[in-house]
Motif scaffolding. Structure first.
Motif, PDB file in Angstrom:
ATOM      1  N   GLN A   5      91.206  29.383  -8.610  1.00 61.33           N
ATOM      2  CA  GLN A   5      90.510  29.420  -9.512  1.00 61.33           C
ATOM      3  C   GLN A   5      91.234  30.399 -10.595  1.00 61.33           C
ATOM      4  N   ALA A   6      91.848  31.411 -10.221  1.00 59.54           N
ATOM      5  CA  ALA A   6      92.252  32.334 -10.881  1.00 59.54           C
ATOM      6  C   ALA A   6      93.682  31.626 -11.482  1.00 59.54           C
ATOM      7  N   ALA A   7      94.541  30.839 -10.570  1.00 58.75           N
ATOM      8  CA  ALA A   7      95.773  30.323 -10.981  1.00 58.75           C
ATOM      9  C   ALA A   7      95.394  29.169 -12.238  1.00 58.75           C
ATOM     10  N   TRP A   8      94.150  28.490 -11.981  1.00 58.47           N
ATOM     11  CA  TRP A   8      93.684  27.541 -12.896  1.00 58.47           C
ATOM     12  C   TRP A   8      93.457  28.245 -14.129  1.00 58.47           C
ATOM     13  N   ASN A   9      92.905  29.484 -14.141  1.00 59.68           N
ATOM     14  CA  ASN A   9      92.437  29.936 -15.518  1.00 59.68           C
ATOM     15  C   ASN A   9      93.785  30.355 -16.079  1.00 59.68           C
ATOM     16  N   ALA A  10      94.542  31.148 -15.309  1.00 56.34           N
ATOM     17  CA  ALA A  10      95.899  31.431 -16.218  1.00 56.34           C
ATOM     18  C   ALA A  10      96.737  30.312 -16.362  1.00 56.34           C
ATOM     19  N   THR A  11      96.615  29.081 -16.020  1.00 62.50           N
ATOM     20  CA  THR A  11      97.198  28.123 -16.455  1.00 62.50           C
ATOM     21  C   THR A  11      96.750  27.437 -17.618  1.00 62.50           C
ATOM     22  N   TYR A  12      95.268  27.445 -17.678  1.00 68.54           N
ATOM     23  CA  TYR A  12      94.627  27.060 -18.859  1.00 68.54           C
ATOM     24  C   TYR A  12      94.854  28.059 -20.060  1.00 68.54           C
ATOM     25  N   ASP A  13      94.976  29.182 -19.738  1.00 62.72           N
ATOM     26  CA  ASP A  13      95.260  30.110 -20.781  1.00 62.72           C
ATOM     27  C   ASP A  13      96.531  29.755 -21.358  1.00 62.72           C
ATOM     28  N   ALA A  14      97.671  29.554 -20.590  1.00 59.52           N
ATOM     29  CA  ALA A  14      99.192  29.303 -20.742  1.00 59.52           C
ATOM     30  C   ALA A  14      99.048  27.998 -22.003  1.00 59.52           C
ATOM     31  N   LEU A  15      98.220  27.100 -21.235  1.00 59.10           N
ATOM     32  CA  LEU A  15      98.407  25.793 -22.095  1.00 59.10           C
ATOM     33  C   LEU A  15      97.843  26.127 -23.625  1.00 59.10           C
ATOM     34  N   ALA A  16      96.894  27.100 -23.595  1.00 54.49           N
ATOM     35  CA  ALA A  16      96.110  27.402 -25.055  1.00 54.49           C
ATOM     36  C   ALA A  16      96.998  28.080 -25.926  1.00 54.49           C
ATOM     37  N   ALA A  17      98.076  28.608 -25.472  1.00 57.02           N
ATOM     38  CA  ALA A  17      98.919  29.422 -26.316  1.00 57.02           C
ATOM     39  C   ALA A  17      99.639  28.450 -27.370  1.00 57.02           C
ATOM     40  N   PRO A  18      99.664  28.687 -28.596  1.00 56.07           N
ATOM     41  CA  PRO A  18     100.136  27.824 -29.684  1.00 56.07           C
ATOM     42  C   PRO A  18     101.708  27.977 -29.848  1.00 56.07           C
ATOM     43  N   ARG A  19     102.361  28.399 -28.991  1.00 55.69           N
ATOM     44  CA  ARG A  19     103.840  28.448 -29.166  1.00 55.69           C
ATOM     45  C   ARG A  19     104.504  27.302 -28.086  1.00 55.69           C
ATOM     46  N   LEU A  20     103.644  26.952 -27.225  1.00 56.62           N
ATOM     47  CA  LEU A  20     104.447  25.844 -26.271  1.00 56.62           C
ATOM     48  C   LEU A  20     104.585  24.638 -27.042  1.00 56.62           C
ATOM     49  N   ARG A  21     105.941  24.098 -26.528  1.00 57.56           N
ATOM     50  CA  ARG A  21     106.272  22.879 -27.016  1.00 57.56           C
ATOM     51  C   ARG A  21     106.236  21.783 -25.803  1.00 57.56           C
ATOM     52  N   ASP A  22     106.754  21.977 -24.539  1.00 62.25           N
ATOM     53  CA  ASP A  22     106.701  21.073 -23.548  1.00 62.25           C
ATOM     54  C   ASP A  22     105.491  21.486 -22.635  1.00 62.25           C
ATOM     55  N   THR A  23     104.456  20.896 -22.662  1.00 65.92           N
ATOM     56  CA  THR A  23     103.151  21.330 -21.854  1.00 65.92           C
ATOM     57  C   THR A  23     102.963  20.557 -20.503  1.00 65.92           C
ATOM     58  N   SER A  24     103.945  19.447 -20.306  1.00 63.84           N
ATOM     59  CA  SER A  24     103.834  18.521 -19.416  1.00 63.84           C
ATOM     60  C   SER A  24     103.712  19.119 -17.926  1.00 63.84           C
ATOM     61  N   ALA A  25     104.496  20.150 -17.443  1.00 63.85           N
ATOM     62  CA  ALA A  25     104.340  20.809 -16.245  1.00 63.85           C
ATOM     63  C   ALA A  25     103.151  21.653 -16.297  1.00 63.85           C
ATOM     64  N   LEU A  26     102.661  22.096 -17.371  1.00 64.81           N
ATOM     65  CA  LEU A  26     101.443  22.955 -17.222  1.00 64.81           C
ATOM     66  C   LEU A  26     100.270  22.218 -16.956  1.00 64.81           C
TER      67      LEU A  26
END
Length: 69
Positions: A5-26
């Motif tokens: 669940q903590a890894a899910w939270n961290a991944t979700y937060d990373a996806l929410a970051a506006p600076r990302l271009r390629d989000t496929s892996a996340l």
């Protein structure tokens, strides 16, 4: 399960970051973690699945905040 669940939270937060271009892996990682959480055998024995899922999310957030400090 708390680590997942903590890894899910961290991944979700990373996806929410506006600076990302390629989000496929996340997104693939988030999907994999979601499946692991959703189909974990514990949910077959939990008396109240929705309450237990909510408690897990809150505990993982709190646990992650403690680890960050």
């Amino acid at each position: 399960m708390v680590q997942t669940q903590a890894a899910w939270n961290a991944t979700y937060d990373a996806l929410a970051a506006p600076r990302l271009r390629d989000t496929s892996a996340l997104r693939r990682c988030l999907l994999l973690l979601s499946v692991r959480l959703w189909w974990h055998p514990y949910w077959e024995t939990a008396p109240s699945v929705s309450a237990a899922r909510s408690e897990l999310r809150h505990f993982a957030r709190a646990h992650g905040a403690v680890r960050a400090v």
